[in-house]
Design a protein around this motif. Structure first.
Motif, short mmCIF file in Angstrom:
data_model
loop_
_atom_site.label_atom_id
_atom_site.label_comp_id
_atom_site.label_asym_id
_atom_site.label_seq_id
_atom_site.Cartn_x
_atom_site.Cartn_y
_atom_site.Cartn_z
N THR A 269 0.84 -1.19 0.00
CA THR A 269 0.00 0.00 0.00
C THR A 269 0.88 1.23 0.00
OG1 THR A 269 -0.15 -0.42 2.35
CG2 THR A 269 -2.13 -0.81 1.05
N GLY A 270 0.41 2.26 -0.68
CA GLY A 270 1.21 3.45 -0.86
C GLY A 270 1.88 3.47 -2.22
N THR A 271 1.86 2.33 -2.96
CA THR A 271 2.39 2.31 -4.31
C THR A 271 1.57 3.25 -5.19
OG1 THR A 271 3.13 0.04 -4.12
CG2 THR A 271 2.78 0.85 -6.34
N ARG A 272 2.23 4.04 -6.02
CA ARG A 272 1.51 4.97 -6.87
C ARG A 272 1.17 4.30 -8.19
NH1 ARG A 272 0.78 9.96 -5.36
NH2 ARG A 272 1.94 10.79 -3.59
N ILE A 273 -0.10 4.42 -8.59
CA ILE A 273 -0.57 3.93 -9.87
C ILE A 273 -1.19 5.12 -10.60
CG2 ILE A 273 -2.14 2.34 -11.04
CD1 ILE A 273 -1.97 0.53 -8.67
N ARG A 274 -0.61 5.52 -11.74
CA ARG A 274 -1.08 6.68 -12.48
C ARG A 274 -1.22 7.92 -11.59
NH1 ARG A 274 -5.65 4.99 -16.97
NH2 ARG A 274 -4.34 3.69 -18.25
N GLY A 275 -0.30 8.08 -10.66
CA GLY A 275 -0.29 9.25 -9.82
C GLY A 275 -1.23 9.18 -8.63
N ASN A 276 -1.99 8.11 -8.49
CA ASN A 276 -2.91 7.98 -7.36
C ASN A 276 -2.34 7.01 -6.35
OD1 ASN A 276 -4.89 9.63 -8.61
ND2 ASN A 276 -5.45 7.90 -9.90
N LYS A 277 -2.52 7.30 -5.08
CA LYS A 277 -1.98 6.45 -4.04
C LYS A 277 -3.06 5.48 -3.58
CE LYS A 277 1.45 7.06 -0.44
NZ LYS A 277 2.05 8.00 0.53
N VAL A 278 -2.76 4.19 -3.64
CA VAL A 278 -3.75 3.15 -3.33
C VAL A 278 -3.65 2.79 -1.85
CG1 VAL A 278 -4.60 0.88 -3.94
CG2 VAL A 278 -3.43 2.25 -5.65
N HIS A 279 -4.79 2.83 -1.15
CA HIS A 279 -4.79 2.63 0.29
C HIS A 279 -5.57 1.40 0.74
CE1 HIS A 279 -2.80 6.42 1.08
NE2 HIS A 279 -3.67 7.04 0.32
N GLY A 280 -6.15 0.62 -0.19
CA GLY A 280 -6.90 -0.56 0.26
C GLY A 280 -7.81 -1.11 -0.80
N LEU A 281 -8.87 -1.82 -0.34
CA LEU A 281 -9.78 -2.56 -1.20
C LEU A 281 -11.23 -2.20 -0.89
CD1 LEU A 281 -8.14 -6.06 -0.56
CD2 LEU A 281 -7.56 -4.48 -2.42
N LEU A 282 -12.06 -2.17 -1.93
CA LEU A 282 -13.49 -1.90 -1.80
C LEU A 282 -14.25 -3.16 -2.17
CD1 LEU A 282 -15.89 0.13 -1.47
CD2 LEU A 282 -15.65 0.59 -3.92
N GLY A 283 -15.07 -3.69 -1.21
CA GLY A 283 -15.69 -4.99 -1.43
C GLY A 283 -17.20 -5.05 -1.27
N TYR A 284 -17.67 -6.25 -0.98
CA TYR A 284 -19.08 -6.62 -1.09
C TYR A 284 -20.02 -5.79 -0.22
CZ TYR A 284 -23.30 -9.46 -0.57
OH TYR A 284 -24.60 -9.88 -0.51
N ASP A 285 -19.64 -5.48 1.00
CA ASP A 285 -20.56 -4.82 1.93
C ASP A 285 -20.99 -3.44 1.44
OD1 ASP A 285 -21.99 -5.12 4.41
OD2 ASP A 285 -20.71 -3.57 5.26
N VAL A 286 -20.22 -2.85 0.54
CA VAL A 286 -20.62 -1.60 -0.11
C VAL A 286 -21.30 -1.89 -1.45
CG1 VAL A 286 -19.81 0.57 -1.11
CG2 VAL A 286 -18.81 -0.26 1.02
N LEU A 287 -20.69 -2.75 -2.26
CA LEU A 287 -21.15 -3.00 -3.62
C LEU A 287 -22.52 -3.67 -3.67
CD1 LEU A 287 -17.81 -4.30 -5.17
CD2 LEU A 287 -18.69 -1.96 -5.15
N LYS A 288 -22.90 -4.41 -2.63
CA LYS A 288 -24.13 -5.21 -2.64
C LYS A 288 -25.40 -4.40 -2.84
CE LYS A 288 -24.72 -5.10 2.40
NZ LYS A 288 -24.70 -5.91 3.65
N HIS A 289 -25.34 -3.09 -2.65
CA HIS A 289 -26.53 -2.25 -2.78
C HIS A 289 -26.81 -1.84 -4.22
CE1 HIS A 289 -26.63 -1.77 1.58
NE2 HIS A 289 -25.36 -1.43 1.55
N PHE A 290 -25.83 -2.02 -5.13
CA PHE A 290 -25.86 -1.30 -6.39
C PHE A 290 -25.90 -2.20 -7.63
CE2 PHE A 290 -23.44 1.44 -3.41
CZ PHE A 290 -24.36 2.49 -3.34
N VAL A 291 -26.27 -1.56 -8.75
CA VAL A 291 -26.03 -2.10 -10.09
C VAL A 291 -24.78 -1.41 -10.61
CG1 VAL A 291 -26.92 -2.43 -12.42
CG2 VAL A 291 -28.50 -2.43 -10.47
#
Length: 309
Positions: A269-291
């Motif tokens: 974590t902290g590796t830069r990808i296209r100038g953005n700093k990545v801090h973690g992962l976004l998973g099911y407990d958020v995504l489950k509400h959406f299309v």
């Protein structure tokens, strides 16, 4: 509870897709959710099994339990170094594996021998598998379809800040945590929790020092397991939506969260990808509400609520 600011965009998007459906979209395919993972029915090496759709993996994998149980005649293609959130390992790799998915017969190469469940959950498909299509995932109604990229321009409808890692194909999504911290998280349909974030972010915002009640549990990774601390976060903002009471986890004190940005690379974590700093992962407990409607190759995403379809 979800608070919304935009409710018409998904209806317009689905209307645009429907107008091209005969030419550019597959039929909706049902999926099941097991411990937060998306599972679809497939046939692999002649056996009816299931595939896990995991946008947080840049490689495709074959279950070690499947190999042990069915003992298929596989073409071994050497070994490779894999890396999960909690560490890395060396695993076998296989070529020319027969798979039928979405009604199409395929021959998949570079399938990594992984431990991700029973022999029935036999195949892990990473984000790169969907690079040729727009993918639409309807979590509440548990269905998925693929859309030809020439059928619609998702850039006209995107409502989430997204970037793509050029090497791993994984999408990076901008999220606001507790109305305090904007972070870039990898979109990870293989994460059965809500958000996994590096410990420094949680510590600096006082989330581990009395603001929230934490619980320590063991989390399973593709390479190894690790203890994590979890708590409920009152607010997570994703695009035009706010989700309340999301499960957020972080490694215990003294442990690292490794971000899977390139097979074999020793990135954290902290590796830069296209100038953005990545801090973690976004998973099911958020995504489950959406299309979700996702153009992996170009790095565009739209989210909406199912009642808008």
């Amino acid at each position: 509870m979800i608070l919304t600011r935009i409710r018409t965009c998904l209806a317009l998007l689905c209307l645009a897709v429907s107008s091209h459906a005969n030419a550019g979209a597959t039929e909706w395919m049902p999926f099941t959710v097991d411990d937060g993972h998306i599972l679809v029915d497939i046939t692999m090496a002649g056996h009816p099994v299931k595939a896990i759709l995991d946008t947080g993996a840049e490689y495709n994998g074959i279950s070690h339990a499947f190999i042990k149980h069915y003992q298929p005649d596989l073409v071994r293609a050497g070994r490779t170094r894999i890396k999960g959130p909690f560490g890395e390992d060396i695993r076998d790799r296989y070529n020319a594996v027969d798979v039928k998915i979405f009604g199409v017969d395929l021959e998949l190469d570079k399938l990594v021998d992984l431990d991700f469940g029973s022999s029935e959950n036999a195949l892990l498909l990473g984000a790169g598998f969907f690079d040729d299509f727009i993918t639409q995932v309807d979590y509440p109604n548990q269905r998925i379809r693929l859309i030809d990229r020439d059928s619609i321009n998702i850039a006209e409808y995107r409502n989430v800040r997204v970037e793509q890692d050029a090497k791993s194909y994984m999408l990076l999504v901008n999220v606001t945590l507790n109305k305090q911290e904007d972070v870039w998280l990898i979109l990870d349909t293989g994460l059965n929790g809500g958000i996994m974030v590096e410990r420094r972010i949680a510590r600096n915002n006082n989330w581990l020092n009395g603001d929230f009640k934490t619980v320590t549990t063991d989390s399973v990774g593709v390479a190894r397991d690790q203890d994590i601390e979890s708590f409920l976060m009152p607010s997570v903002i994703l695009g035009p939506y706010e989700v309340e009471n999301v499960i957020v986890s972080t490694p215990v004190e003294g442990q690292d969260l490794h971000i899977n940005t390139d097979v074999g690379a020793k990135e954290q974590t902290g590796t830069r990808i296209r100038g953005n700093k990545v801090h973690g992962l976004l998973g099911y407990d958020v995504l489950k509400h959406f299309v979700l409607t996702i153009d992996y190759e170009r790095g565009y995403m739209h989210i909406g609520l199912p009642e808008d379809i």
